[in-house]
Design a protein around this motif. Structure first.
Motif, PDB file in Angstrom:
ATOM      1  N   ILE A 210     -16.613  43.832 -63.704  1.00  0.00           N
ATOM      2  CA  ILE A 210     -18.053  44.011 -63.545  1.00  0.00           C
ATOM      3  C   ILE A 210     -18.354  45.065 -62.491  1.00  0.00           C
ATOM      4  CG2 ILE A 210     -20.178  42.892 -62.763  1.00  0.00           C
ATOM      5  CD1 ILE A 210     -19.145  40.297 -64.044  1.00  0.00           C
ATOM      6  N   GLU A 211     -17.619  45.034 -61.392  1.00  0.00           N
ATOM      7  CA  GLU A 211     -17.867  46.004 -60.326  1.00  0.00           C
ATOM      8  C   GLU A 211     -17.608  47.428 -60.803  1.00  0.00           C
ATOM      9  OE1 GLU A 211     -16.889  46.761 -55.606  1.00  0.00           O
ATOM     10  OE2 GLU A 211     -15.984  45.068 -56.652  1.00  0.00           O
ATOM     11  N   GLN A 212     -16.545  47.646 -61.569  1.00  0.00           N
ATOM     12  CA  GLN A 212     -16.275  48.984 -62.082  1.00  0.00           C
ATOM     13  C   GLN A 212     -17.320  49.401 -63.116  1.00  0.00           C
ATOM     14  OE1 GLN A 212     -14.191  50.664 -60.332  1.00  0.00           O
ATOM     15  NE2 GLN A 212     -13.736  48.730 -59.280  1.00  0.00           N
ATOM     16  N   MET A 213     -17.880  48.445 -63.845  1.00  0.00           N
ATOM     17  CA  MET A 213     -18.960  48.749 -64.771  1.00  0.00           C
ATOM     18  C   MET A 213     -20.182  49.259 -64.015  1.00  0.00           C
ATOM     19  SD  MET A 213     -21.020  46.221 -67.421  1.00  0.00           S
ATOM     20  CE  MET A 213     -21.652  45.196 -66.080  1.00  0.00           C
ATOM     21  N   LEU A 214     -20.495  48.619 -62.906  1.00  0.00           N
ATOM     22  CA  LEU A 214     -21.666  49.005 -62.127  1.00  0.00           C
ATOM     23  C   LEU A 214     -21.494  50.376 -61.498  1.00  0.00           C
ATOM     24  CD1 LEU A 214     -22.390  45.589 -60.357  1.00  0.00           C
ATOM     25  CD2 LEU A 214     -23.508  46.544 -62.361  1.00  0.00           C
TER      26      LEU A 214
ATOM     27  N   PHE B 119     -16.191  51.034 -49.913  1.00  0.00           N
ATOM     28  CA  PHE B 119     -16.780  50.063 -50.831  1.00  0.00           C
ATOM     29  C   PHE B 119     -17.549  50.853 -51.879  1.00  0.00           C
ATOM     30  CE2 PHE B 119     -16.663  47.276 -47.020  1.00  0.00           C
ATOM     31  CZ  PHE B 119     -15.880  46.278 -47.565  1.00  0.00           C
ATOM     32  N   HIS B 120     -17.567  50.382 -53.099  1.00  0.00           N
ATOM     33  CA  HIS B 120     -18.410  50.990 -54.124  1.00  0.00           C
ATOM     34  C   HIS B 120     -19.840  50.495 -53.877  1.00  0.00           C
ATOM     35  CE1 HIS B 120     -15.102  52.665 -56.188  1.00  0.00           C
ATOM     36  NE2 HIS B 120     -14.570  51.508 -56.526  1.00  0.00           N
ATOM     37  N   GLN B 121     -20.644  51.346 -53.281  1.00  0.00           N
ATOM     38  CA  GLN B 121     -21.987  50.954 -52.911  1.00  0.00           C
ATOM     39  C   GLN B 121     -22.948  51.175 -54.079  1.00  0.00           C
ATOM     40  OE1 GLN B 121     -22.327  49.590 -50.162  1.00  0.00           O
ATOM     41  NE2 GLN B 121     -20.766  50.306 -48.779  1.00  0.00           N
ATOM     42  N   LEU B 122     -23.964  50.355 -54.158  1.00  0.00           N
ATOM     43  CA  LEU B 122     -25.003  50.513 -55.163  1.00  0.00           C
ATOM     44  C   LEU B 122     -26.340  50.747 -54.466  1.00  0.00           C
ATOM     45  CD1 LEU B 122     -24.125  47.654 -57.643  1.00  0.00           C
ATOM     46  CD2 LEU B 122     -23.698  50.086 -57.893  1.00  0.00           C
ATOM     47  N   GLY B 123     -27.074  51.745 -54.929  1.00  0.00           N
ATOM     48  CA  GLY B 123     -28.406  51.979 -54.388  1.00  0.00           C
ATOM     49  C   GLY B 123     -29.450  51.714 -55.441  1.00  0.00           C
ATOM     50  N   VAL B 124     -30.643  52.165 -55.175  1.00  0.00           N
ATOM     51  CA  VAL B 124     -31.723  51.951 -56.143  1.00  0.00           C
ATOM     52  C   VAL B 124     -31.672  53.071 -57.166  1.00  0.00           C
ATOM     53  CG1 VAL B 124     -34.202  51.660 -56.422  1.00  0.00           C
ATOM     54  CG2 VAL B 124     -33.093  50.899 -54.330  1.00  0.00           C
ATOM     55  N   LEU B 125     -31.060  52.792 -58.304  1.00  0.00           N
ATOM     56  CA  LEU B 125     -30.934  53.762 -59.377  1.00  0.00           C
ATOM     57  C   LEU B 125     -31.450  53.131 -60.667  1.00  0.00           C
ATOM     58  CD1 LEU B 125     -27.340  55.067 -58.620  1.00  0.00           C
ATOM     59  CD2 LEU B 125     -29.480  56.131 -57.994  1.00  0.00           C
TER      60      LEU B 125
END
Length: 287
Positions: free
Chosen positions: A45-49, A270-276
């Protein structure tokens, strides 16, 4: 003479019984498909994101290539995708007989690194680039595309992937964003569940932690985590740092961006996620 023959047969029977017992004990410790899914679904799931690769396809590939984590490559090299060493590989390797005798396969410190490298491998090879035009929920086109691009030599590779996905309902992980709190902001939907009152003020980061994992475990919105801690999707974090889960009156951004001293404080990303909104293909990062 008869006694000798009887003795030989007796020894043969005991050896066969011993081998059967050893195989029984070995099989009793073998990982089942259900156990593999439970253990590695978050990695997929993390690699998908991060890379927009369907989690169902990644997980199915891991299950198929590693024999549900029971293959020698998975056990002794943490290699769950059968990726061999290439000219651009500078890490350790594991020797294993595959298409040819004594081939070199990539060896990883952990299965997480194998999942990360698999995603980066697909993203960095131009012959896989057409796959990223497919929707994240279209596991069939991804499976057929992997075969077309030559990921595996088996003619029924795509059919086997699709069979695993359908049999174990892995496609449910491809739509996890629609139901998983903490990522609703990516769909312009405000979070509806507040941070748990009993959640700690902060946690100490350790090897293997990730922003996605923490948001899920503590029920904290990812955009909130980035804002409170003064970090972005490109920030580097190190083991031993504090990651605040609740608003603070003082600033921590300067502390979070300082590299800790000491020979054991190796930095990791870390694979960070922002507002995309509605897009999940982030710039490639290396560990």
């Amino acid at each position: 003479m008869l006694n000798f023959i009887y003795l030989v047969k007796s020894i043969h029977f005991k050896i066969a019984s011993l081998c059967a017992c050893i195989m029984l004990v070995t099989n009793s410790f073998a990982m089942t498909p259900e156990e593999y899914i439970q253990k590695y679904k978050d990695c997929a799931i993390e690699q998908m994101l991060v890379y927009n690769i369907p989690a169902s396809v990644t997980l199915a590939q891991g299950m198929l290539e590693s024999d549900y984590g029971n293959s020698p490559l998975a056990k002794y090299a943490n290699n769950h995708f059968g990726i061999k060493c290439h000219e651009d590989w500078g890490g350790d390797y594991y020797t294993y007989d595959d298409d040819e005798k004594g081939e070199h396969f990539r060896k990883y410190p952990s299965p997480d690194d194998s999942y990360r490298d698999h995603a980066q491998f697909l993203k960095s090879r131009p012959w896989y680039s057409f796959l990223f035009n497919y929707p994240r929920t279209d596991y069939r086109d991804w499976a057929y595309g992997l075969s077309k691009a030559g990921y595996a030599t088996a003619r029924d590779y795509s059919a086997r992937l699709i069979s695993i996905i359908q049999q174990d309902h892995l496609d449910k992980f491809d739509t996890v964003l629609q139901s998983l709190h903490g990522f609703g902001i990516l769909y312009d939907v405000p979070p509806t569940i507040p941070v748990a009152e009993n959640a700690p003020e902060y946690i100490i980061l350790k090897q293997g932690d990730g922003i996605y994992k923490i948001a899920r475990e503590y029920n904290v919105d990812i955009n909130f985590l980035c804002r409170v801690n003064g970090i972005s999707i490109h920030s580097k974090l190190w083991p031993g740092q504090k990651l605040y889960l609740k608003p603070q009156a003082h600033k921590q951004s300067s502390m979070l961006n300082k590299k800790p001293k000491g020979k054991n404080s190796t930095a990791f990303l870390f694979h960070q996620l922002g507002v995309l909104p509605r897009r999940f293909i982030l710039s490639e990062q290396t560990s």
